[in-house]
Write a protein that holds these residues in place. Structure first.
Motif, PDB file in Angstrom:
ATOM      1  N   GLU A 243      49.324  45.501  54.914  1.00 41.00           N
ATOM      2  CA  GLU A 243      47.923  45.338  54.544  1.00 41.00           C
ATOM      3  C   GLU A 243      46.966  45.831  55.618  1.00 41.00           C
ATOM      4  O   GLU A 243      45.755  45.864  55.417  1.00 41.00           O
ATOM      5  CB  GLU A 243      47.633  43.864  54.224  1.00 41.00           C
ATOM      6  CG  GLU A 243      48.243  43.361  52.943  1.00 41.00           C
ATOM      7  CD  GLU A 243      49.776  43.275  52.981  1.00 41.00           C
ATOM      8  OE1 GLU A 243      50.361  43.097  54.078  1.00 41.00           O
ATOM      9  OE2 GLU A 243      50.385  43.400  51.920  1.00 41.00           O
TER      10      GLU A 243
ATOM     11  N   ASP B 297      58.842  42.803  54.410  1.00 40.04           N
ATOM     12  CA  ASP B 297      58.018  42.367  53.291  1.00 40.04           C
ATOM     13  C   ASP B 297      58.373  40.920  52.976  1.00 40.04           C
ATOM     14  O   ASP B 297      59.382  40.387  53.467  1.00 40.04           O
ATOM     15  CB  ASP B 297      58.256  43.254  52.068  1.00 40.04           C
ATOM     16  CG  ASP B 297      57.057  43.280  51.118  1.00 40.04           C
ATOM     17  OD1 ASP B 297      56.160  42.425  51.271  1.00 40.04           O
ATOM     18  OD2 ASP B 297      57.025  44.149  50.231  1.00 40.04           O
TER      19      ASP B 297
ATOM     20  N   LYS C 264      48.141  37.579  50.448  1.00 38.38           N
ATOM     21  CA  LYS C 264      49.494  38.026  50.110  1.00 38.38           C
ATOM     22  C   LYS C 264      50.471  36.852  50.189  1.00 38.38           C
ATOM     23  O   LYS C 264      51.349  36.697  49.337  1.00 38.38           O
ATOM     24  CB  LYS C 264      49.948  39.151  51.035  1.00 38.38           C
ATOM     25  CG  LYS C 264      51.303  39.746  50.663  1.00 38.38           C
ATOM     26  CD  LYS C 264      51.641  40.942  51.503  1.00 38.38           C
ATOM     27  CE  LYS C 264      53.034  41.476  51.171  1.00 38.38           C
ATOM     28  NZ  LYS C 264      53.124  42.053  49.809  1.00 38.38           N
TER      29      LYS C 264
ATOM     30  N   ASN D 290      49.619  34.500  47.231  1.00 37.20           N
ATOM     31  CA  ASN D 290      49.963  35.061  45.927  1.00 37.20           C
ATOM     32  C   ASN D 290      51.412  34.773  45.556  1.00 37.20           C
ATOM     33  O   ASN D 290      51.735  34.573  44.381  1.00 37.20           O
ATOM     34  CB  ASN D 290      49.715  36.570  45.937  1.00 37.20           C
ATOM     35  CG  ASN D 290      50.023  37.206  44.589  1.00 37.20           C
ATOM     36  OD1 ASN D 290      49.397  36.919  43.578  1.00 37.20           O
ATOM     37  ND2 ASN D 290      51.023  38.080  44.571  1.00 37.20           N
TER      38      ASN D 290
END
Length: 566
Positions: free
Chosen positions: A245, A259, A448, A451
């Motif tokens: 990001e 990730d 992120k 989410n």
């Protein structure tokens, strides 16, 4: 004969014979330090011992301070109320008498043993003359990463510490003094920066080398070291290289290396060891006969609540205050805490939960009466109220029935321990961005993480965003050895360490646990551990632990105690 401090003994007691040994014949069964490190195999084998120094293969050397750090925060109780755990209580309840504490004494000693091993590797491997020069450089970088990590563990618990930068004989260490915290962190930074320049990326390692230190791990840990010192720009610039990001695309970018896993429940799952989310973790190879593996599943498991639940020791139990902090965040709450009154354990099949429940009902005296007393479903799990301060255990360390070894009822399990993962990196990056006024990137990194557990994005800015990031770290990283150090380093709007508003006579955590309107009935009914934990917190003393008293004594006073400790 002079007394010498234990870190001298550490450096003199490696499993090698000195070239100055009084024997003219080589000591059988020992390697000679001057003739070892002559092959790649010897260098790699020695470095394996440096990695083993993270835990030293058991629970009492370093795991205990990992758990103690949680007990000293608002996330955990000491927990075990059926045995005397004075060493934990003296520090976790801030009683000011922990300098002779065996838990921190062991930790200090074994962190220096790890440093000693790394120093030998850093001193000797450069002279090994290996044909594979790249391998030789990588092994040195791995040792420097580990040494940096060990010193970071010491610095965040004790402040500035004696810096032993190379292999030293006992007479060389006599009279050594503590370095300042600034100099200690500078040494750590230098080790991690040097390691990051040499170590391969995660994707560049062969499968057989999975779990070794990587350049990404070195950058992530370096970012944390900067964050702890409020070096916001340095932290931002290092962590930016890891974060998708961030929009970073420099030659040293590692934004494609890591990730988040798709589901939060996968993070602490032994079937997802060394996942794409992991930057660094303890590698446990479980073996029943050899008695190797991780220990935290047993150490933190429920005690006297049914063998099928895990038959553990119940040290470090989640607080009701932490559970309440999750609010509507059911996903992370359930994957972080197993609570009395639950009618399922996430990750267990209905059939396996039925087995656990049957055993639980047969073990807990007056199971039905307890369920009625607390308003629980009669067919619920209950963690024995006699032996536990809190009716909760840590789900992250829990091993579901399907994943357990055949002989699970010992102190070892196959679950790797996560030391640094990508969600932590995202939240550290968000914190650094927010402190630098870049709320757009801070929001992106924070959201992120949110989410993944289906939470609405945060749109706030400034101080409100800062507080949202701090709250997110508590929920996402509970029981991953971050909370205590976060609330020690964070400041409130007046510049006071945040922990001082959580603990102390008027602390929010103390009031929450003692006032009738908010206190948890299960916790209040068991005063085997006092509910006013933290009431005697002293901000002038309790931002770091005391230096172990025997170190002060054996140094003859060259090592000075932290302020406020006897």
């Amino acid at each position: 004969m002079k007394k010498i401090l234990s870190i001298i003994t550490v450096f003199a007691s490696l499993t090698f014979a000195s070239c100055e040994d009084f024997l003219t014949e080589e000591v059988r069964g020992k390697q000679n330090l001057d003739t070892y490190f002559s092959t790649a195999e010897e260098c790699q084998a020695y470095l394996t011992g440096c990695y083993q120094s993270i835990t030293f293969g058991d629970w009492w050397q370093t795991n205990t301070v990992w758990l103690l750090s949680e007990m000293c925060s608002d996330d955990a109780w000491m927990g075990n109320t059926s045995q005397d755990q004075t060493d934990y209580i003296s520090l976790a309840h801030y009683r000011g008498n922990g300098a002779s504490n065996g838990v921190i004494s062991n930790f200090w000693q074994y962190r220096y043993k790890g440093i000693a091993r790394c120093n030998v590797a850093i001193d000797r491997i450069p002279n090994a003359g290996l044909e594979d020069a790249a391998l030789q450089e990588r092994l040195i970088a791995e040792a420097r990463f580990l040494r940096g990590y060990f010193y970071f563990e010491l610095a965040r618990n004790f402040g500035g510490v004696p810096l032993l930068t190379h292999f030293m004989m006992p007479e060389e260490v006599i009279g050594i003094k503590r370095s300042s915290l600034e100099d200690t962190y500078k040494f750590i930074e230098d080790d991690l920066k040097a390691a990051a320049e040499i170590l391969p990326k995660r994707s560049e390692y062969a499968p057989a080398d999975l779990g070794r230190a990587t350049s990404g791990a070195a950058l992530g840990l370096l970012g944390k070291v900067y964050l702890y010192q409020e070096k916001w720009q340095e932290a931002h610039d290092v962590l930016q290289k890891l974060v998708k990001e961030s929009g970073y695309s420099g030659e040293d970018s590692q934004t494609d290396e890591y990730d988040l896993l798709p589901e939060f429940g996968q993070v602490w799952d032994c079937n997802h060891d060394n996942s794409i989310e992991s930057l660094f973790e303890v590698q446990y190879q479980y073996h029943e006969s050899l008695g190797v593996g991780g220990s935290l599943s047993t150490v933190t498991g429920a005690r006297n609540s049914g063998a099928a639940l895990g038959d553990g020791w119940c040290w470090c139990q989640p607080t009701a205050n932490l559970e309440a902090a999750y609010g509507e965040d059911d996903i992370r709450r359930q994957w972080t805490i197993i609570s009395s009154g639950c009618t399922e354990i996430v990750g267990e099949t209905a059939e396996d939960f039925a087995k656990i429940l049957k055993d639980n009902k047969g073990t807990i005296t007056d199971h039905a009466k307890l369920a009625e007393q607390y308003g629980w479903d009669p067919n619920c799990l209950i963690i024995n109220p006699v032996a536990h301060k809190s009716g909760r255990i840590i789900r992250k360390y829990y091993i579901p029935l399907n994943d357990r070894p055949e002989n699970f009822y010992q102190t070892k399990s196959p679950l790797n321990h996560r030391i640094l993962r990508y969600a932590d990196v995202l939240l550290m990056y968000a914190e650094a961005c927010n402190e630098l006024g870049d709320d757009t990137h801070a929001q992106a990194a924070l959201n992120k993480v949110r989410n993944r557990v289906n939470l609405a994005p945060v749109t706030s800015t400034g101080t409100a965003l800062r507080d949202a990031i701090r709250h997110e770290r508590r929920l996402e990283l509970a029981f991953e050895q971050n909370r205590l150090y976060d609330i020690r380093r964070w400041k409130d709007d007046s510049g006071t360490p945040l922990i001082a508003s959580i603990l102390g006579p008027n602390g929010s955590f103390v009031r929450w646990n003692t006032e009738e309107a908010t206190r948890d009935p299960f916790e209040w009914n068991n005063q085997g551990e006092d509910s006013n934990k933290g009431i005697s917190f002293d901000v002038n003393r309790d931002l770091i632990f005391p230096i172990p008293l025997y170190e002060i004594t054996m140094s003859g006073g060259s090592i000075e105690q932290n302020p406020g400790w006897n």
